[in-house]
Design a protein around this motif. Structure first.
Motif, PDB file in Angstrom:
ATOM      1  N   ALA A  92      12.408  23.985  -7.738  1.00 38.02           N
ATOM      2  CA  ALA A  92      11.502  24.953  -7.125  1.00 38.02           C
ATOM      3  C   ALA A  92      11.062  24.477  -5.743  1.00 38.02           C
ATOM      4  CB  ALA A  92      10.290  25.188  -8.024  1.00 38.02           C
ATOM      5  N   LYS A  93      10.837  23.179  -5.592  1.00 45.49           N
ATOM      6  CA  LYS A  93      10.464  22.640  -4.285  1.00 45.49           C
ATOM      7  C   LYS A  93      11.608  22.821  -3.286  1.00 45.49           C
ATOM      8  CE  LYS A  93       7.273  19.242  -6.157  1.00 45.49           C
ATOM      9  NZ  LYS A  93       6.753  17.884  -6.076  1.00 45.49           N
ATOM     10  N   PHE A  94      12.837  22.541  -3.729  1.00 42.90           N
ATOM     11  CA  PHE A  94      13.987  22.733  -2.838  1.00 42.90           C
ATOM     12  C   PHE A  94      14.198  24.211  -2.527  1.00 42.90           C
ATOM     13  CE2 PHE A  94      15.326  18.387  -4.084  1.00 42.90           C
ATOM     14  CZ  PHE A  94      15.567  17.885  -2.815  1.00 42.90           C
ATOM     15  N   ALA A  95      13.988  25.078  -3.516  1.00 41.08           N
ATOM     16  CA  ALA A  95      14.145  26.522  -3.288  1.00 41.08           C
ATOM     17  C   ALA A  95      13.160  27.007  -2.231  1.00 41.08           C
ATOM     18  CB  ALA A  95      13.952  27.286  -4.598  1.00 41.08           C
ATOM     19  N   THR A  96      11.941  26.526  -2.303  1.00 41.85           N
ATOM     20  CA  THR A  96      10.931  26.898  -1.304  1.00 41.85           C
ATOM     21  C   THR A  96      11.337  26.375   0.072  1.00 41.85           C
ATOM     22  OG1 THR A  96       9.184  26.905  -2.966  1.00 41.85           O
ATOM     23  CG2 THR A  96       8.503  26.692  -0.663  1.00 41.85           C
ATOM     24  N   ALA A  97      11.731  25.114   0.136  1.00 41.34           N
ATOM     25  CA  ALA A  97      12.103  24.501   1.418  1.00 41.34           C
ATOM     26  C   ALA A  97      13.330  25.168   2.039  1.00 41.34           C
ATOM     27  CB  ALA A  97      12.346  23.008   1.237  1.00 41.34           C
ATOM     28  N   CYS A  98      14.344  25.435   1.216  1.00 39.94           N
ATOM     29  CA  CYS A  98      15.608  25.984   1.723  1.00 39.94           C
ATOM     30  C   CYS A  98      15.621  27.512   1.790  1.00 39.94           C
ATOM     31  CB  CYS A  98      16.766  25.509   0.845  1.00 39.94           C
ATOM     32  SG  CYS A  98      17.028  23.732   0.917  1.00 39.94           S
ATOM     33  N   ARG A  99      14.584  28.111   1.237  1.00 37.37           N
ATOM     34  CA  ARG A  99      14.454  29.574   1.228  1.00 37.37           C
ATOM     35  C   ARG A  99      15.593  30.254   0.491  1.00 37.37           C
ATOM     36  NH1 ARG A  99      12.570  30.581   7.516  1.00 37.37           N
ATOM     37  NH2 ARG A  99      11.037  28.903   7.555  1.00 37.37           N
ATOM     38  N   CYS A 100      16.067  29.600  -0.576  1.00 33.14           N
ATOM     39  CA  CYS A 100      17.083  30.218  -1.430  1.00 33.14           C
ATOM     40  C   CYS A 100      17.033  29.591  -2.823  1.00 33.14           C
ATOM     41  CB  CYS A 100      18.480  30.093  -0.828  1.00 33.14           C
ATOM     42  SG  CYS A 100      19.114  28.409  -0.702  1.00 33.14           S
ATOM     43  N   ALA A 101      17.510  30.332  -3.805  1.00 31.25           N
ATOM     44  CA  ALA A 101      17.528  29.853  -5.186  1.00 31.25           C
ATOM     45  C   ALA A 101      18.400  28.610  -5.305  1.00 31.25           C
ATOM     46  CB  ALA A 101      18.046  30.948  -6.110  1.00 31.25           C
ATOM     47  N   GLN A 102      18.064  27.770  -6.253  1.00 29.15           N
ATOM     48  CA  GLN A 102      18.793  26.531  -6.502  1.00 29.15           C
ATOM     49  C   GLN A 102      19.360  26.553  -7.922  1.00 29.15           C
ATOM     50  OE1 GLN A 102      18.772  23.825  -3.970  1.00 29.15           O
ATOM     51  NE2 GLN A 102      18.169  25.670  -2.873  1.00 29.15           N
ATOM     52  N   GLU A 103      20.583  26.103  -8.064  1.00 32.41           N
ATOM     53  CA  GLU A 103      21.201  25.972  -9.384  1.00 32.41           C
ATOM     54  C   GLU A 103      20.895  24.574  -9.916  1.00 32.41           C
ATOM     55  OE1 GLU A 103      25.684  25.269 -10.393  1.00 32.41           O
ATOM     56  OE2 GLU A 103      25.333  27.439 -10.254  1.00 32.41           O
ATOM     57  N   VAL A 104      20.578  24.484 -11.199  1.00 35.80           N
ATOM     58  CA  VAL A 104      20.268  23.197 -11.823  1.00 35.80           C
ATOM     59  C   VAL A 104      21.258  22.955 -12.950  1.00 35.80           C
ATOM     60  CG1 VAL A 104      18.529  21.854 -13.075  1.00 35.80           C
ATOM     61  CG2 VAL A 104      17.821  23.436 -11.259  1.00 35.80           C
ATOM     62  N   ARG A 105      21.894  21.787 -12.911  1.00 33.38           N
ATOM     63  CA  ARG A 105      22.846  21.387 -13.962  1.00 33.38           C
ATOM     64  C   ARG A 105      22.559  19.955 -14.364  1.00 33.38           C
ATOM     65  NH1 ARG A 105      28.261  24.173 -14.226  1.00 33.38           N
ATOM     66  NH2 ARG A 105      27.938  26.104 -13.105  1.00 33.38           N
ATOM     67  N   ALA A 106      22.696  19.694 -15.652  1.00 32.37           N
ATOM     68  CA  ALA A 106      22.492  18.337 -16.156  1.00 32.37           C
ATOM     69  C   ALA A 106      23.822  17.608 -16.198  1.00 32.37           C
ATOM     70  CB  ALA A 106      21.900  18.395 -17.564  1.00 32.37           C
ATOM     71  N   PHE A 107      23.799  16.334 -15.819  1.00 26.09           N
ATOM     72  CA  PHE A 107      24.967  15.481 -15.983  1.00 26.09           C
ATOM     73  C   PHE A 107      24.993  14.999 -17.434  1.00 26.09           C
ATOM     74  CE2 PHE A 107      24.571  15.186 -11.412  1.00 26.09           C
ATOM     75  CZ  PHE A 107      25.878  15.155 -10.989  1.00 26.09           C
ATOM     76  N   ALA A 108      26.168  14.922 -18.006  1.00 26.28           N
ATOM     77  CA  ALA A 108      26.310  14.379 -19.350  1.00 26.28           C
ATOM     78  C   ALA A 108      25.964  12.886 -19.300  1.00 26.28           C
ATOM     79  CB  ALA A 108      27.725  14.576 -19.864  1.00 26.28           C
ATOM     80  N   TYR A 109      25.324  12.399 -20.336  1.00 22.73           N
ATOM     81  CA  TYR A 109      24.927  10.991 -20.374  1.00 22.73           C
ATOM     82  C   TYR A 109      26.165  10.116 -20.448  1.00 22.73           C
ATOM     83  CZ  TYR A 109      23.055   6.555 -21.873  1.00 22.73           C
ATOM     84  OH  TYR A 109      22.752   5.204 -21.961  1.00 22.73           O
ATOM     85  N   ASP A 110      26.200   9.102 -19.603  1.00 18.58           N
ATOM     86  CA  ASP A 110      27.271   8.111 -19.601  1.00 18.58           C
ATOM     87  C   ASP A 110      26.614   6.744 -19.478  1.00 18.58           C
ATOM     88  OD1 ASP A 110      29.369   6.377 -19.154  1.00 18.58           O
ATOM     89  OD2 ASP A 110      30.229   7.517 -17.493  1.00 18.58           O
ATOM     90  N   PRO A 111      26.630   5.951 -20.534  1.00 13.71           N
ATOM     91  CA  PRO A 111      25.936   4.668 -20.493  1.00 13.71           C
ATOM     92  C   PRO A 111      26.483   3.711 -19.434  1.00 13.71           C
ATOM     93  CG  PRO A 111      27.310   4.819 -22.453  1.00 13.71           C
ATOM     94  CD  PRO A 111      27.330   6.164 -21.786  1.00 13.71           C
ATOM     95  N   ALA A 112      27.688   3.973 -18.930  1.00 13.83           N
ATOM     96  CA  ALA A 112      28.284   3.089 -17.930  1.00 13.83           C
ATOM     97  C   ALA A 112      27.863   3.467 -16.515  1.00 13.83           C
ATOM     98  CB  ALA A 112      29.809   3.115 -18.034  1.00 13.83           C
ATOM     99  N   SER A 113      27.177   4.598 -16.361  1.00 17.03           N
ATOM    100  CA  SER A 113      26.805   5.010 -14.988  1.00 17.03           C
ATOM    101  C   SER A 113      25.341   4.790 -14.706  1.00 17.03           C
ATOM    102  CB  SER A 113      27.163   6.472 -14.757  1.00 17.03           C
ATOM    103  OG  SER A 113      26.327   7.307 -15.504  1.00 17.03           O
TER     104      SER A 113
END
Length: 113
Positions: A92-113
């Motif tokens: 929401a903060k980025f959407a306000t700053a950039c004046r456009c909607a933002q897509e949110v995606r979760a990264f799959a958990y990887d214990p090595a990263s």
């Protein structure tokens, strides 16, 4: 803590030329806020002037990309936050700053990263 990708395509940001500096300043302020909060991993914008290539397992380089990613452009941020709700708050903060909607995606958990 989980990592989330917050992004938008270039054509989603319809800002007149005279508003670009304000958008840049506002988005950099959110980036600094994320860094100060210790949740910033990395981010930036895709450089449209550099054409994508595919590199095969044998090292062969082919101009272009996967058909489904022809329009990969715009800006992105990777944040490491304690919850999806926190990721949505940052989006929401980025959407306000950039004046456009933002897509949110979760990264799959990887214990090595």
């Amino acid at each position: 803590m989980a990592k989330y990708l917050i992004s938008f395509p270039s054509d989603a940001m319809a800002v007149p030329e005279e508003g670009l500096q304000a958008v840049s300043d506002a988005s950099h302020a959110v980036v600094q806020e994320a860094k100060d909060a210790g949740v910033w991993v990395f981010g930036g914008g895709i450089d449209d002037s550099v054409p994508p290539v595919l590199v095969g397992g044998d090292g062969t380089v082919t101009q272009g990309t996967y058909p489904q990613t022809q329009q990969l452009d715009g800006g992105f941020a990777v944040l490491e936050v304690p919850s999806r709700e926190a990721a949505l708050e940052w989006a929401a903060k980025f959407a306000t700053a950039c004046r456009c909607a933002q897509e949110v995606r979760a990264f799959a958990y990887d214990p090595a990263s």
